[in-house]
Design a protein around this motif. Structure first.
Motif, PDB file in Angstrom:
ATOM      1  N   GLN A  10      13.272  -5.016 -49.668  1.00  0.00           N
ATOM      2  CA  GLN A  10      13.626  -4.705 -48.444  1.00  0.00           C
ATOM      3  C   GLN A  10      14.535  -5.970 -48.020  1.00  0.00           C
ATOM      4  O   GLN A  10      13.669  -7.032 -47.842  1.00  0.00           O
ATOM      5  N   ILE A  11      15.676  -5.611 -47.695  1.00  0.00           N
ATOM      6  CA  ILE A  11      16.559  -6.855 -46.959  1.00  0.00           C
ATOM      7  C   ILE A  11      17.302  -6.327 -45.800  1.00  0.00           C
ATOM      8  O   ILE A  11      18.082  -5.125 -46.154  1.00  0.00           O
ATOM      9  N   LEU A  12      16.923  -6.723 -44.623  1.00  0.00           N
ATOM     10  CA  LEU A  12      17.587  -6.465 -43.502  1.00  0.00           C
ATOM     11  C   LEU A  12      17.426  -5.034 -43.393  1.00  0.00           C
ATOM     12  O   LEU A  12      18.430  -4.268 -43.228  1.00  0.00           O
ATOM     13  N   ASP A  13      16.256  -4.557 -43.277  1.00  0.00           N
ATOM     14  CA  ASP A  13      15.742  -3.201 -43.212  1.00  0.00           C
ATOM     15  C   ASP A  13      16.409  -1.996 -43.952  1.00  0.00           C
ATOM     16  O   ASP A  13      16.461  -0.888 -43.562  1.00  0.00           O
ATOM     17  N   LYS A  14      17.037  -2.360 -45.241  1.00  0.00           N
ATOM     18  CA  LYS A  14      17.345  -1.414 -46.203  1.00  0.00           C
ATOM     19  C   LYS A  14      16.649  -1.831 -47.439  1.00  0.00           C
ATOM     20  O   LYS A  14      16.382  -3.042 -47.787  1.00  0.00           O
ATOM     21  N   ALA A  32      14.392 -12.146 -52.729  1.00  0.00           N
ATOM     22  CA  ALA A  32      14.654 -10.958 -51.594  1.00  0.00           C
ATOM     23  C   ALA A  32      13.908 -11.402 -50.266  1.00  0.00           C
ATOM     24  O   ALA A  32      14.505 -11.372 -49.228  1.00  0.00           O
ATOM     25  N   ARG A  33      12.832 -11.874 -50.225  1.00  0.00           N
ATOM     26  CA  ARG A  33      12.180 -12.471 -48.950  1.00  0.00           C
ATOM     27  C   ARG A  33      12.865 -13.615 -48.506  1.00  0.00           C
ATOM     28  O   ARG A  33      13.292 -13.386 -47.094  1.00  0.00           O
ATOM     29  N   TYR A  34      13.473 -14.439 -49.208  1.00  0.00           N
ATOM     30  CA  TYR A  34      14.109 -15.542 -48.483  1.00  0.00           C
ATOM     31  C   TYR A  34      15.578 -15.131 -48.216  1.00  0.00           C
ATOM     32  O   TYR A  34      15.925 -15.598 -46.950  1.00  0.00           O
ATOM     33  N   LEU A  35      16.253 -14.335 -48.811  1.00  0.00           N
ATOM     34  CA  LEU A  35      17.447 -13.874 -48.348  1.00  0.00           C
ATOM     35  C   LEU A  35      17.305 -13.063 -47.128  1.00  0.00           C
ATOM     36  O   LEU A  35      17.952 -13.342 -46.028  1.00  0.00           O
ATOM     37  N   ASP A  36      16.200 -12.324 -46.965  1.00  0.00           N
ATOM     38  CA  ASP A  36      16.068 -11.349 -45.771  1.00  0.00           C
ATOM     39  C   ASP A  36      15.454 -12.164 -44.658  1.00  0.00           C
ATOM     40  O   ASP A  36      16.242 -12.172 -43.595  1.00  0.00           O
ATOM     41  N   GLY A  37      14.904 -13.413 -44.958  1.00  0.00           N
ATOM     42  CA  GLY A  37      14.675 -14.316 -43.675  1.00  0.00           C
ATOM     43  C   GLY A  37      16.080 -14.935 -43.218  1.00  0.00           C
ATOM     44  O   GLY A  37      16.266 -15.053 -41.947  1.00  0.00           O
ATOM     45  N   LYS A  38      17.056 -15.492 -44.212  1.00  0.00           N
ATOM     46  CA  LYS A  38      17.949 -16.193 -43.783  1.00  0.00           C
ATOM     47  C   LYS A  38      18.820 -15.004 -43.114  1.00  0.00           C
ATOM     48  O   LYS A  38      19.655 -15.518 -41.996  1.00  0.00           O
TER      49      LYS A  38
END
Length: 105
Positions: A10-14, A32-38
Motif C-alpha cells: 500500500q502506497i499513499l492509500d492505494k 514500498a514502506r519507505y516510498l510511502d513514508g516519503k
C-alpha cells in the motif's frame, strides 16, 4: 511466476499487487514502506498537490539521497556499515561497563 509470488503493498492509500521472487519479498515491502513514508511527508507539507506530482518529488528525493551516498566515500562517512556497527557495539559495551562501574562504587 505464479500468484503466490505476488505481494500487495500500500502506497499513499492505494494498493498495488506486484510479482516478485520470494527471496525479494521483504526488500520489496521495505521499499514500498519507505516510498510511502516519503510520499506522505511530501503530501503533508502541502506544497505539492496530486499523487503524480508527489510520486515524482519522492522519486527525485530518493534518487538524490542515493546519489549523494554513492558520491560520499566510506572514509568520510565513517567506514563501512559493518565497521559502523562494530564501533557502535563497542561504544555501547563501554557505556555499559562505565554504568556498571559507577553503580558498584
Amino acid at each position: 511466476m505464479s500468484s503466490s509470488n505476488s505481494v500487495t503493498v500500500q502506497i499513499l492509500d492505494k494498493e498495488y499487487s506486484i510479482i516478485c521472487p520470494p527471496e525479494e519479498r521483504n526488500n520489496l515491502v521495505s521499499a514500498a514502506r519507505y516510498l510511502d513514508g516519503k510520499m506522505r511527508e511530501i503530501r503533508s507539507s502541502g506544497k505539492v498537490i496530486g499523487a503524480d506530482r508527489i510520486a515524482v518529488m519522492a522519486a527525485l528525493n530518493i534518487t538524490h539521497e542515493m546519489l549523494h551516498r554513492q558520491e560520499t566515500p566510506d572514509v568520510v562517512s565513517g567506514g563501512t556499515t559493518r565497521e559502523q556497527v562494530r564501533d557502535l557495539l563497542e561504544r555501547v559495551d563501554n557505556a555499559l561497563a562505565d554504568d556498571t562501574g559507577t553503580k558498584n562504587v
